[in-house]
Design a protein around this motif. Structure first.
Motif, PDB file in Angstrom:
ATOM      1  N   PHE A 159      47.452  57.840  62.289  1.00 19.81           N
ATOM      2  CA  PHE A 159      45.949  57.499  61.965  1.00 19.81           C
ATOM      3  C   PHE A 159      44.955  56.654  62.880  1.00 19.81           C
ATOM      4  N   ASP A 160      45.373  56.964  64.506  1.00 23.91           N
ATOM      5  CA  ASP A 160      44.043  56.638  65.181  1.00 23.91           C
ATOM      6  C   ASP A 160      43.315  58.265  65.461  1.00 23.91           C
ATOM      7  N   PRO A 161      41.955  57.835  65.571  1.00 29.19           N
ATOM      8  CA  PRO A 161      41.791  59.160  65.891  1.00 29.19           C
ATOM      9  C   PRO A 161      41.784  59.624  67.724  1.00 29.19           C
ATOM     10  N   ARG A 162      42.487  59.376  68.973  1.00 28.05           N
ATOM     11  CA  ARG A 162      42.959  59.621  69.595  1.00 28.05           C
ATOM     12  C   ARG A 162      43.707  60.827  69.785  1.00 28.05           C
ATOM     13  N   ASP A 163      44.698  61.047  68.319  1.00 27.93           N
ATOM     14  CA  ASP A 163      45.676  61.483  68.386  1.00 27.93           C
ATOM     15  C   ASP A 163      45.388  62.597  67.687  1.00 27.93           C
ATOM     16  N   ARG A 164      45.452  63.690  68.471  1.00 28.50           N
ATOM     17  CA  ARG A 164      45.421  65.531  67.816  1.00 28.50           C
ATOM     18  C   ARG A 164      45.593  65.456  66.351  1.00 28.50           C
ATOM     19  N   SER A 165      46.797  65.082  65.839  1.00 32.12           N
ATOM     20  CA  SER A 165      47.064  64.987  64.608  1.00 32.12           C
ATOM     21  C   SER A 165      46.761  64.524  64.086  1.00 32.12           C
ATOM     22  N   PHE A 166      45.198  63.025  64.244  1.00 28.89           N
ATOM     23  CA  PHE A 166      44.495  62.829  63.203  1.00 28.89           C
ATOM     24  C   PHE A 166      44.531  63.249  62.142  1.00 28.89           C
ATOM     25  N   GLY A 167      44.362  62.431  60.423  1.00 30.29           N
ATOM     26  CA  GLY A 167      43.857  62.795  59.782  1.00 30.29           C
ATOM     27  C   GLY A 167      44.407  64.673  59.275  1.00 30.29           C
ATOM     28  N   SER A 195      48.653  47.544  66.095  1.00 32.49           N
ATOM     29  CA  SER A 195      46.948  47.313  65.623  1.00 32.49           C
ATOM     30  C   SER A 195      46.331  47.876  63.824  1.00 32.49           C
ATOM     31  N   LEU A 196      47.268  48.930  63.845  1.00 29.96           N
ATOM     32  CA  LEU A 196      47.398  49.274  62.356  1.00 29.96           C
ATOM     33  C   LEU A 196      48.198  49.442  61.655  1.00 29.96           C
ATOM     34  N   GLU A 197      48.625  48.579  61.133  1.00 31.12           N
ATOM     35  CA  GLU A 197      49.993  48.501  60.487  1.00 31.12           C
ATOM     36  C   GLU A 197      49.527  48.379  59.189  1.00 31.12           C
ATOM     37  N   ALA A 198      48.981  47.170  58.682  1.00 26.73           N
ATOM     38  CA  ALA A 198      48.392  47.437  57.622  1.00 26.73           C
ATOM     39  C   ALA A 198      47.593  48.998  57.301  1.00 26.73           C
ATOM     40  N   GLU A 199      46.687  49.281  58.192  1.00 25.21           N
ATOM     41  CA  GLU A 199      47.056  50.497  56.993  1.00 25.21           C
ATOM     42  C   GLU A 199      48.032  51.943  57.354  1.00 25.21           C
ATOM     43  N   ILE A 200      48.745  51.820  57.961  1.00 26.33           N
ATOM     44  CA  ILE A 200      49.776  53.055  58.027  1.00 26.33           C
ATOM     45  C   ILE A 200      50.869  52.245  56.690  1.00 26.33           C
ATOM     46  N   SER A 201      50.590  50.879  56.246  1.00 25.13           N
ATOM     47  CA  SER A 201      52.022  50.168  54.659  1.00 25.13           C
ATOM     48  C   SER A 201      51.002  51.393  53.722  1.00 25.13           C
ATOM     49  N   HIS A 225      54.656  56.739  69.916  1.00 25.40           N
ATOM     50  CA  HIS A 225      54.175  58.230  70.658  1.00 25.40           C
ATOM     51  C   HIS A 225      52.595  57.476  71.840  1.00 25.40           C
ATOM     52  N   LEU A 226      52.449  56.802  71.301  1.00 24.04           N
ATOM     53  CA  LEU A 226      50.741  56.343  72.058  1.00 24.04           C
ATOM     54  C   LEU A 226      51.073  55.216  72.591  1.00 24.04           C
ATOM     55  N   VAL A 227      50.534  54.646  73.581  1.00 21.40           N
ATOM     56  CA  VAL A 227      51.219  53.277  74.144  1.00 21.40           C
ATOM     57  C   VAL A 227      49.242  52.595  74.710  1.00 21.40           C
ATOM     58  N   ASP A 228      49.077  51.687  74.597  1.00 25.78           N
ATOM     59  CA  ASP A 228      48.006  50.810  74.474  1.00 25.78           C
ATOM     60  C   ASP A 228      48.363  49.988  75.880  1.00 25.78           C
ATOM     61  N   TYR A 229      47.830  49.840  77.133  1.00 26.49           N
ATOM     62  CA  TYR A 229      47.875  49.208  77.665  1.00 26.49           C
ATOM     63  C   TYR A 229      46.630  48.461  78.890  1.00 26.49           C
ATOM     64  N   THR A 230      46.569  47.168  79.533  1.00 29.06           N
ATOM     65  CA  THR A 230      45.420  46.754  80.261  1.00 29.06           C
ATOM     66  C   THR A 230      44.549  47.076  80.300  1.00 29.06           C
ATOM     67  N   ASP A 231      44.478  48.896  81.111  1.00 30.18           N
ATOM     68  CA  ASP A 231      43.749  49.380  81.619  1.00 30.18           C
ATOM     69  C   ASP A 231      43.688  50.827  81.581  1.00 30.18           C
ATOM     70  N   GLY A 252      59.776  64.623  54.061  1.00 28.38           N
ATOM     71  CA  GLY A 252      59.692  63.330  54.615  1.00 28.38           C
ATOM     72  C   GLY A 252      58.800  62.688  55.724  1.00 28.38           C
ATOM     73  N   VAL A 253      58.249  61.779  56.603  1.00 27.10           N
ATOM     74  CA  VAL A 253      57.073  62.345  57.156  1.00 27.10           C
ATOM     75  C   VAL A 253      57.486  61.288  58.798  1.00 27.10           C
ATOM     76  N   GLU A 254      56.767  61.735  59.758  1.00 29.61           N
ATOM     77  CA  GLU A 254      56.980  61.172  61.090  1.00 29.61           C
ATOM     78  C   GLU A 254      55.684  60.480  61.128  1.00 29.61           C
ATOM     79  N   ILE A 255      55.421  59.111  60.999  1.00 26.02           N
ATOM     80  CA  ILE A 255      54.146  58.148  61.435  1.00 26.02           C
ATOM     81  C   ILE A 255      53.939  57.951  62.128  1.00 26.02           C
ATOM     82  N   THR A 256      52.955  57.810  63.673  1.00 22.62           N
ATOM     83  CA  THR A 256      52.866  57.043  64.555  1.00 22.62           C
ATOM     84  C   THR A 256      52.528  55.809  64.310  1.00 22.62           C
ATOM     85  N   TYR A 257      53.864  55.145  65.014  1.00 21.53           N
ATOM     86  CA  TYR A 257      53.556  53.611  64.652  1.00 21.53           C
ATOM     87  C   TYR A 257      52.337  52.623  65.512  1.00 21.53           C
ATOM     88  N   GLN A 258      51.780  51.661  65.289  1.00 21.53           N
ATOM     89  CA  GLN A 258      50.805  51.418  66.257  1.00 21.53           C
ATOM     90  C   GLN A 258      50.403  50.112  65.079  1.00 21.53           C
TER      91      GLN A 258
END
Length: 271
Positions: A42-50, A84-90, A106-112, A76-82
């Motif tokens: 669900f994140d455009p940064r992910d190459r599987s987005f859409g 910040s996108l929990e409502a959209e995924i739900s 699969h994707l980790v956001d950190y401070t920098d 089944g499906v494997e969701i990339t949980y984030q």
């Protein structure tokens, strides 16, 4: 080894074999059940987005079921949980009926910055510029949020962060992160979810499943009962790879049954 509950076909953008090819191969190697877990991102940064097309997925698995009726093919499906996108995924999950939902980080956001820890070229610099604790802590924090969300039926490849982290820090020692790991396991149990023992780590640098024996033992000792097993195959040649060995570890951890899902309801198969 009669089942493989984590497989990716060409319905995922990184899959190399069709559902029909997996179904025919399952007959050849004696599998009675195959669980497809196509990527939903669900994140455009992910190459599987859409990329995932549920209509195409429905059609292809329907054709394969008709062609190979002797194998139970789970959709089944494997969701990339984030978080910040929990409502959209739900909302997206509510729009389709699945047999099983694997919730993975699969994707980790950190401070920098951010890192796609599941891909070799998308985490360059992340492990090199952080200590083991600095690199692993954000992953386990997001994994805890994934468990508390209850969005999935199982939490995917529990300690995937060690896939490339092992090259930077050496073998992953769960005891160094015991508080974090046990917090996630507790949340999994409280949410009514389960874990998967993902055999792909045995084909990769860690040389053991995600998670390994120690975490599986902690999970069982804490009361965990729901446990699936899969190869995480992206090519038909890897169907079933390592699943027998992964189930041996599950037995060593105290499990006497493995879980499968139909319409998101658990079923148990004796080990």
């Amino acid at each position: 080894m009669l089942l493989d509950l984590h497989v990716h076909s060409t319905c995922s953008n990184d899959g190399a074999s069709t559902i029909a090819e997996y179904a025919r191969r399952a007959v050849e190697i004696g599998l009675v059940e195959v669980g497809f877990c196509e990527h939903a991102d669900f994140d455009p940064r992910d190459r599987s987005f859409g990329y995932l097309d549920p209509s195409r997925y429905d059609a292809e698995i329907g054709e394969a079921r008709a062609g190979v009726p002797s194998v139970r093919l789970r959709q089944g499906v494997e969701i990339t949980y984030q978080s910040s996108l929990e409502a959209e995924i739900s909302d997206w999950l509510a729009g389709h009926s699945w047999d099983m939902v694997v919730s993975s980080v699969h994707l980790v956001d950190y401070t920098d910055g951010w890192a796609m820890i599941s891909e070799p070229h998308a985490n360059e610099g992340y492990f090199a510029s952080h200590s083991e604790r600095e690199a692993y802590a954000p992953y386990f924090e997001e994994l805890l949020r994934a468990a508390r969300s209850g969005l999935g039926d199982v939490l995917g490849h529990f300690d995937l962060v060690k896939r490339y982290g092992t090259a930077a820090y050496g073998r992953f020692e769960p005891v160094a992160f015991e508080d974090e790991v046990r917090s996630v396991l507790r949340a999994v149990i409280e949410a009514g979810m389960g874990l998967e023992v993902n055999a792909s780590g045995m084909r990769q640098r860690p040389g053991e499943p995600y998670p390994g024996l120690e975490i599986l033992r902690w999970y069982r000792e804490m009361g965990g009962e729901v446990l699936t097993a899969g190869s995480d195959a992206h090519h038909v040649d890897d169907l079933g790879a390592g699943v027998g060995e992964a189930l041996d570890l599950a037995r060593a951890a105290g499990f006497r049954a493995v879980t499968t899902f139909e319409a998101r309801k658990p079923r148990w198969m004796d080990l």
